[in-house]
Scaffold this motif. Structure first.
Motif, PDB file in Angstrom:
ATOM      1  N   GLU A 140       0.812  -1.214   0.000  1.00  0.00           N
ATOM      2  CA  GLU A 140       0.000   0.000   0.000  1.00  0.00           C
ATOM      3  C   GLU A 140       0.852   1.274   0.000  1.00  0.00           C
ATOM      4  O   GLU A 140       0.374   2.344  -0.368  1.00  0.00           O
ATOM      5  N   ASP A 141       2.117   1.156   0.377  1.00  0.00           N
ATOM      6  CA  ASP A 141       3.012   2.309   0.427  1.00  0.00           C
ATOM      7  C   ASP A 141       3.940   2.392  -0.779  1.00  0.00           C
ATOM      8  O   ASP A 141       4.809   3.260  -0.832  1.00  0.00           O
ATOM      9  N   LEU A 142       3.763   1.467  -1.742  1.00  0.00           N
ATOM     10  CA  LEU A 142       4.676   1.385  -2.878  1.00  0.00           C
ATOM     11  C   LEU A 142       3.927   1.426  -4.208  1.00  0.00           C
ATOM     12  O   LEU A 142       2.810   0.930  -4.312  1.00  0.00           O
ATOM     13  N   GLN A 143       4.573   2.006  -5.208  1.00  0.00           N
ATOM     14  CA  GLN A 143       4.083   1.972  -6.585  1.00  0.00           C
ATOM     15  C   GLN A 143       4.964   0.984  -7.345  1.00  0.00           C
ATOM     16  O   GLN A 143       6.175   0.960  -7.154  1.00  0.00           O
ATOM     17  N   SER A 196      19.097   0.340  -4.648  1.00  0.00           N
ATOM     18  CA  SER A 196      18.051   1.219  -4.142  1.00  0.00           C
ATOM     19  C   SER A 196      18.708   2.496  -3.646  1.00  0.00           C
ATOM     20  O   SER A 196      19.924   2.551  -3.457  1.00  0.00           O
ATOM     21  N   GLY A 197      17.884   3.500  -3.437  1.00  0.00           N
ATOM     22  CA  GLY A 197      18.394   4.746  -2.899  1.00  0.00           C
ATOM     23  C   GLY A 197      17.413   5.874  -3.092  1.00  0.00           C
ATOM     24  O   GLY A 197      16.362   5.701  -3.714  1.00  0.00           O
ATOM     25  N   PRO A 228      11.717  13.303  -6.205  1.00  0.00           N
ATOM     26  CA  PRO A 228      13.054  13.438  -5.616  1.00  0.00           C
ATOM     27  C   PRO A 228      13.006  13.318  -4.094  1.00  0.00           C
ATOM     28  O   PRO A 228      12.133  13.883  -3.435  1.00  0.00           O
ATOM     29  N   GLY A 229      13.951  12.534  -3.565  1.00  0.00           N
ATOM     30  CA  GLY A 229      14.048  12.320  -2.126  1.00  0.00           C
ATOM     31  C   GLY A 229      13.367  11.052  -1.642  1.00  0.00           C
ATOM     32  O   GLY A 229      13.749  10.497  -0.610  1.00  0.00           O
ATOM     33  N   ARG A 230      12.356  10.582  -2.372  1.00  0.00           N
ATOM     34  CA  ARG A 230      11.732   9.318  -1.989  1.00  0.00           C
ATOM     35  C   ARG A 230      12.632   8.175  -2.422  1.00  0.00           C
ATOM     36  O   ARG A 230      13.565   8.364  -3.197  1.00  0.00           O
ATOM     37  N   THR A 231      12.348   6.970  -1.975  1.00  0.00           N
ATOM     38  CA  THR A 231      13.220   5.831  -2.249  1.00  0.00           C
ATOM     39  C   THR A 231      12.686   4.982  -3.399  1.00  0.00           C
ATOM     40  O   THR A 231      11.485   4.744  -3.496  1.00  0.00           O
ATOM     41  N   VAL A 232      13.612   4.519  -4.234  1.00  0.00           N
ATOM     42  CA  VAL A 232      13.299   3.576  -5.304  1.00  0.00           C
ATOM     43  C   VAL A 232      14.058   2.284  -5.019  1.00  0.00           C
ATOM     44  O   VAL A 232      15.188   2.317  -4.511  1.00  0.00           O
ATOM     45  N   TYR A 233      13.416   1.155  -5.297  1.00  0.00           N
ATOM     46  CA  TYR A 233      13.998  -0.168  -5.083  1.00  0.00           C
ATOM     47  C   TYR A 233      13.988  -0.923  -6.411  1.00  0.00           C
ATOM     48  O   TYR A 233      12.945  -0.991  -7.068  1.00  0.00           O
ATOM     49  N   GLU A 261       8.514   4.448  -3.525  1.00  0.00           N
ATOM     50  CA  GLU A 261       7.747   4.932  -2.373  1.00  0.00           C
ATOM     51  C   GLU A 261       6.690   5.923  -2.823  1.00  0.00           C
ATOM     52  O   GLU A 261       6.945   6.766  -3.665  1.00  0.00           O
ATOM     53  N   ARG A 262       5.513   5.813  -2.225  1.00  0.00           N
ATOM     54  CA  ARG A 262       4.440   6.796  -2.500  1.00  0.00           C
ATOM     55  C   ARG A 262       4.738   8.085  -1.777  1.00  0.00           C
ATOM     56  O   ARG A 262       5.306   8.135  -0.763  1.00  0.00           O
TER      57      ARG A 262
END
Length: 155
Positions: free
Chosen positions: A14-17, A33-34, A140-145, A154-155
């Motif tokens: 629910e917190d991820l796209q 990730s980062g 920008p600033g949110r996390t990608v995996y 991240e949403r």
């Protein structure tokens, strides 16, 4: 990155796209990730080169090249600069070149494909603004995996 994207999605869906576009994994690091940094450009990699030549501090540069495969937005020299400057990875909604050399680098790279043709170097584009790829917002600033299964944001 210790957890796989499938496990992350099972725990925090629910917190991820989830990006449905089937990006190819072309770098020497399959899992990365980062925090997100962004560039939006079209067939012009001057801004990509400029940003990847600065300290990355473990960030992932997301490049929205509008899906164009007509010219490469990153080659081996720019990728080597990213490694030297501490970037975790690069996601390119477009093409790269020098696949073999980039595949040997300790850098996560996801792209749509490759093309040996160089891009323009006029410096057109924007940096560090929200970009949308396949209906997913990269802020920008949110996390990608990223891993072999795909890309989560991240949403």
């Amino acid at each position: 990155m210790t957890e796989l994207t499938a496990d992350l999605y099972d725990e925090h869906g629910e917190d991820l796209q989830s990006v449905a576009t089937q990006f190819q994994s072309l770098g020497g690091r399959a899992r990365f990730s980062g925090p997100i940094r962004t560039v939006s450009c079209f067939e012009d990699n001057a801004l990509v080169k400029s940003i990847l030549s600065t300290p990355g501090d473990g960030a992932v540069l997301v490049v929205d090249g509008a899906g164009s495969l007509r010219s490469a937005l990153m080659g081996d020299m720019i990728a080597e600069s990213a490694v030297a400057n501490g970037w975790a990875g690069v996601i390119i909604n477009g093409a790269i070149r020098d696949r073999v050399a980039i595949g040997a680098l300790d850098l996560g790279v996801k792209a749509l494909g490759s093309n040996p043709r160089k891009s323009a170097k006029r410096g057109f584009g924007t940096a560090d603004a929200v970009v949308e790829i396949d209906g997913v917002s990269f802020t920008p600033g949110r996390t990608v995996y990223c891993d072999e299964d795909g890309i989560l944001v991240e949403r």
